[in-house]
Enzyme design. Structure first.
Site, PDB file in Angstrom:
ATOM      1  N   ASP A   9     -11.529   4.788  -7.568  1.00  0.00           N
ATOM      2  CA  ASP A   9     -12.434   3.645  -7.646  1.00  0.00           C
ATOM      3  C   ASP A   9     -12.967   3.546  -9.068  1.00  0.00           C
ATOM      4  O   ASP A   9     -12.885   4.497  -9.862  1.00  0.00           O
ATOM      5  CB  ASP A   9     -13.585   3.822  -6.656  1.00  0.00           C
ATOM      6  CG  ASP A   9     -14.219   2.495  -6.268  1.00  0.00           C
ATOM      7  OD1 ASP A   9     -13.756   1.449  -6.759  1.00  0.00           O
ATOM      8  OD2 ASP A   9     -15.177   2.496  -5.476  1.00  0.00           O
ATOM      9  N   GLU A  50     -11.192   0.387 -12.429  1.00  0.00           N
ATOM     10  CA  GLU A  50     -10.415   0.753 -11.246  1.00  0.00           C
ATOM     11  C   GLU A  50      -9.027   1.260 -11.633  1.00  0.00           C
ATOM     12  O   GLU A  50      -8.527   2.245 -11.070  1.00  0.00           O
ATOM     13  CB  GLU A  50     -10.307  -0.448 -10.306  1.00  0.00           C
ATOM     14  CG  GLU A  50     -11.624  -0.786  -9.626  1.00  0.00           C
ATOM     15  CD  GLU A  50     -11.589  -2.117  -8.905  1.00  0.00           C
ATOM     16  OE1 GLU A  50     -12.377  -2.297  -7.964  1.00  0.00           O
ATOM     17  OE2 GLU A  50     -10.772  -2.993  -9.287  1.00  0.00           O
ATOM     18  N   ASP A  75     -10.057   0.569  -2.497  1.00  0.00           N
ATOM     19  CA  ASP A  75     -10.650  -0.632  -1.911  1.00  0.00           C
ATOM     20  C   ASP A  75     -10.521  -1.841  -2.836  1.00  0.00           C
ATOM     21  O   ASP A  75     -11.097  -2.895  -2.553  1.00  0.00           O
ATOM     22  CB  ASP A  75     -12.119  -0.388  -1.546  1.00  0.00           C
ATOM     23  CG  ASP A  75     -12.990  -0.062  -2.756  1.00  0.00           C
ATOM     24  OD1 ASP A  75     -13.285  -0.961  -3.553  1.00  0.00           O
ATOM     25  OD2 ASP A  75     -13.367   1.112  -2.894  1.00  0.00           O
ATOM     26  N   ASP A 124     -16.058   6.333  -4.952  1.00  0.00           N
ATOM     27  CA  ASP A 124     -17.107   5.421  -5.411  1.00  0.00           C
ATOM     28  C   ASP A 124     -18.300   6.195  -5.963  1.00  0.00           C
ATOM     29  O   ASP A 124     -18.851   5.857  -7.015  1.00  0.00           O
ATOM     30  CB  ASP A 124     -17.539   4.532  -4.242  1.00  0.00           C
ATOM     31  CG  ASP A 124     -18.721   3.641  -4.588  1.00  0.00           C
ATOM     32  OD1 ASP A 124     -18.515   2.626  -5.271  1.00  0.00           O
ATOM     33  OD2 ASP A 124     -19.866   3.962  -4.182  1.00  0.00           O
ATOM     34  N   HIS A 331      -1.637  12.371  25.479  1.00  0.00           N
ATOM     35  CA  HIS A 331      -1.477  10.961  25.818  1.00  0.00           C
ATOM     36  C   HIS A 331      -2.776  10.363  26.338  1.00  0.00           C
ATOM     37  O   HIS A 331      -3.708  11.081  26.747  1.00  0.00           O
ATOM     38  CB  HIS A 331      -0.377  10.808  26.875  1.00  0.00           C
ATOM     39  CG  HIS A 331      -0.707  11.530  28.151  1.00  0.00           C
ATOM     40  ND1 HIS A 331      -1.561  11.029  29.111  1.00  0.00           N
ATOM     41  CD2 HIS A 331      -0.306  12.737  28.619  1.00  0.00           C
ATOM     42  CE1 HIS A 331      -1.672  11.881  30.112  1.00  0.00           C
ATOM     43  NE2 HIS A 331      -0.926  12.939  29.837  1.00  0.00           N
ATOM     44  N   GLU A 407       5.362  18.167  30.254  1.00  0.00           N
ATOM     45  CA  GLU A 407       4.300  18.907  30.939  1.00  0.00           C
ATOM     46  C   GLU A 407       4.898  19.927  31.909  1.00  0.00           C
ATOM     47  O   GLU A 407       6.061  19.829  32.319  1.00  0.00           O
ATOM     48  CB  GLU A 407       3.381  17.926  31.675  1.00  0.00           C
ATOM     49  CG  GLU A 407       2.234  18.539  32.452  1.00  0.00           C
ATOM     50  CD  GLU A 407       1.306  19.407  31.602  1.00  0.00           C
ATOM     51  OE1 GLU A 407       1.747  20.491  31.158  1.00  0.00           O
ATOM     52  OE2 GLU A 407       0.141  19.006  31.391  1.00  0.00           O
TER      53      GLU A 407
END
Length: 527
Positions: A9, A50, A75, A124, A331, A407
Site C-alpha cells: 500500500d 502504491e 486495495d 496501510d 463438508h 468417511e
C-alpha cells in the site's frame, strides 16, 4: 516451489504531498509474516507511493527466494488493473515503476488480486508509520513498528503454560508500549478514464528506488495467525462431535471433564491497541522527570516483551523446503447433520442442505481472499464433492477425487442416532468405544482400518503435492485421524475432538517426515 503473499500500500497526504509506502511478505502456506518494509518518499502522489510499495514487496520476496511464486494483494484498483494489463499506463511517472515491477519476477510466476481496503490494514499501517516517521525527520524502523500488533486478533485463552495464551500476553505487553500515531490520511486513488489510467502523478525527485526491508520474527503474530479463531463448540452438541453425522459416537465420552471444560471456555476478543504519543525528554519539573522515567520503564518492558516473543536462532527449524500443507475442510451440513445421525460411506449418501450450500459458499469466499490453495481434492461421497465443487469454482480450480478420503463405514448404525444405537446394539457400541479394532454392527469399518487407509492416502498425497497447499474436502473421521496421526496421539483422542460442519483445519508435512498441526476446527469464516 515456495509461494509468497505480498500485500502493499502507499499513501500521500496531499496528493501530491508527503508520501510513504508499506509492504508485507507472508508465507502462503502458513500465513506467517516474513518481511515488513516501509519508507518515507518525500513529496509524491498516492499512486506513485502504491507502486513503490509494490516494488518493495516484490523485491523483498525475491530476496527470500528468487524462484518463488508470488500472489500480490492490494486495495489499489488502478495498480492491479495496470499490472494485469487490463488498463493502459499513460502517465510518464508510473510507466517506469510498472515496468520495473514487472521485471522483478517472471510474469508467469506473479498473480494479482484486488482486495478491499479493510483487508489491507497491515500494509496501510506500515505506510502511515513511514509518513509519520518522515514528518518527525526520522527513518522508519522495523524494530519499532507496531503495524502487525495494532491489527485486531482474537484473544486466545488456555490453561497455565499454554503457548497461545502466552503469546497473547506478549502481544499485550508490546501493544501497551508508547508509540506513534498511525493517522490514516490517504486520499482516494485517481480514477481511470475510458479503461486507461488517468492521473497527475509526479514523483519526488529525491525519492529512492526502494527502502530498507524490515525483517521481524514476531512469534506472537505467527502463533495467533496459526491458531486461527475457531468457534467454541456448543455444549452437548453431539452433531459436532462423535455420535453424529460423519462422527465418532462419543456420546459416552460426552461427560468427560476435559470436554466440559473445553466447551465452557470461550474465546475473548482482544481490543484494538491504541497508539499514544511519545513522552517528554530532558529535565524540568517533577512531572516531566516522572514522564521520562515512565517512558524509560516502558521501553525496557517493550524490549523484554520482544525478547520473549522472538525465539532465538537456535530454535529455528532446519531448512527443509516448503512443506506439503493440507487444508482439511469438513463438508457442509446435510439434512442428517442437525438430527445428529451417523452418516458414513455405506449409507444413504445425502447431498448438502440449503444451510450446507451456504456454508460452502462462505468457505469459498474465505479461501479466495487468502489466495493460497493450489489444488482441491475431495472424498467421493456426494456431500464432499458438492462442497468441493462450490469452493473450486470460486478458486478457478478442478476437483480431484480421492477414495481414501471417504468417511468410515458405520455399517448397520448408518442413519441412526447415538441413542438409537445404544438401545439396539449396546454390546457392539461398548466394544467400539473401547477398542479401535472393533467394528460397528453389520460389518462396518473399524477406526484402526480407517487410520491405515488415511495414512496411506496421506503418504500418497504428500508425495504428489510436495511443497504445495492443497484443500482436502472430507469428513469427521478422516480429519480427526489426520490430526491424531500428526500429533502422535492415541486412538482414544478421536473421542476428544470437536469438529463442526464446514470447519477448517490444517496440517503441514515436511521432507523429514515430521508434521505440524497449524489449525483445528476454525469456523470464523461462517460468522
Amino acid at each position: 516451489m515456495r509461494e509468497f503473499i505480498v500485500e502493499a500500500d502507499g499513501g500521500s497526504r496531499g496528493n501530491p504531498g508527503p508520501a510513504g509506502y508499506g509492504a508485507v511478505v507472508g508465507d502462503a502456506a502458513t500465513g506467517e509474516t516474513l518481511v515488513e518494509a516501509a519508507e518515507y518518499l518525500g513529496v509524491a502522489t498516492n499512486n506513485v507511493a502504491e507502486y513503490r510499495g509494490l516494488l518493495a514487496g516484490l523485491r523483498a520476496a525475491r530476496e527470500l527466494d528468487p524462484e518463488a511464486r508470488v500472489h500480490v494483494r492490494m486495495d489499489s484498483k488502478l495498480v492491479i488493473e495496470q499490472m494485469t494489463g487490463r488498463w493502459k499506463i499513460k502517465h510518464p511517472a508510473m510507466k517506469p515503476l510498472a515496468a520495473e515491477a514487472a521485471r522483478v519476477f517472471p510474469p508467469e510466476r506473479v498473480t494479482y488480486e484486488w482486495i478491499p481496503r479493510a483487508q489491507n490494514k497491515h500494509a496501510d499501517r506500515l505506510a502511515n508509520e513511514a509518513m509519520d516517521a518522515g514528518k518527525r525527520g526520522e527513518a522508519w524502523s522495523a524494530a519499532t513498528s507496531r503495524a502487525a500488533l495494532d491489527i485486531p486478533h482474537p484473544e486466545p485463552s488456555g490453561p497455565p503454560g499454554d503457548a497461545t495464551a502466552g503469546a497473547a500476553r506478549a502481544r499485550a505487553a508490546l501493544a501497551s508500549a508508547p508509540g506513534t500515531s498511525t493517522t490514516d490520511a490517504r486520499p482516494a486513488e485517481e480514477p481511470p478514464t475510458s479503461g486507461e489510467a488517468a492521473g497527475t502523478e509526479t514523483a519526488s525527485a529525491g525519492a529512492t528506488a526502494s527502502g530498507p526491508d524490515g525483517v521481524r520474527a514476531d512469534a506472537e503474530v505467527r502463533a495467533t495467525r496459526a491458531i486461527g479463531t475457531g468457534a467454541a463448540p456448543v455444549s452437548g452438541e453431539i452433531g459436532t462431535g462423535a455420535a453424529a453425522e460423519d462422527a465418532h459416537a462419543s456420546g459416552a465420552a460426552g461427560a468427560d471433564a476435559d470436554a466440559r471444560t473445553a466447551r465452557a471456555t470461550g474465546t475473548a476478543t482482544a481490543p484494538e491497541a491504541t497508539d499514544a504519543a511519545s513522552g517528554a525528554s530532558g529535565t524540568g519539573t517533577a512531572s516531566e522527570v516522572a514522564g521520562v522515567k515512565a517512558k524509560v520503564k516502558a521501553d525496557a518492558d517493550l524490549r523484554a516483551a520482544r525478547a520473549v516473543a522472538t525465539p532465538s536462532a537456535g530454535w529455528a527449524p532446519a531448512d527443509l523446503g516448503p512443506p506439503a500443507t493440507f487444508v482439511l475442510l469438513r463438508h457442509g451440513e446435510t439434512p442428517l447433520t442437525p438430527q445428529k445421525r451417523f452418516s458414513g460411506s455405506g449409507g444413504s449418501d445425502p447431498s448438502l442442505s440449503g444451510v450446507g450450500r451456504e456454508q460452502a459458499e462462505k468457505v469459498a469466499e474465505f479461501l479466495a481472499r487468502r489466495g493460497t490453495v493450489q489444488a482441491v481434492v475431495a472424498s467421493p461421497l456426494a456431500r464432499t464433492r458438492e462442497t468441493a465443487g462450490i469452493v473450486a469454482a470460486r478458486l478457478g480450480l478442478d476437483v480431484a477425487v480421492e477414495d481414501g478420503l471417504r468417511e468410515t463405514d458405520f455399517g448397520a448404525w448408518d442413519g441412526l442416532t447415538f441413542g438409537e444405537v445404544r438401545e439396539r446394539h449396546p454390546d457392539d457400541l461398548n466394544a467400539w468405544l473401547s477398542s479401535p479394532d472393533a467394528e460397528p454392527t453389520g460389518g462396518g469399518e473399524s477406526f484402526a482400518a480407517t487410520a491405515a487407509r488415511v495414512a496411506a492416502t496421506r503418504d500418497r498425497l504428500t508425495a504428489e503435492y510436495r511443497g504445495r497447499t492443497v484443500l482436502l474436502v472430507t469428513h469427521v473421521t478422516p480429519i480427526k485421524t489426520f490430526v491424531r496421526l500428526a500429533l502422535g496421539a492415541p486412538p482414544e483422542s478421536l473421542f476428544r475432538m470437536e469438529l463442526s460442519a464446514a470447519s477448517l483445519s490444517a496440517v503441514a508435512y515436511y521432507a523429514d517426515g515430521n508434521a505440524s498441526v497449524r489449525l483445528f476446527n476454525d469456523t470464523s469464516h461462517l460468522r
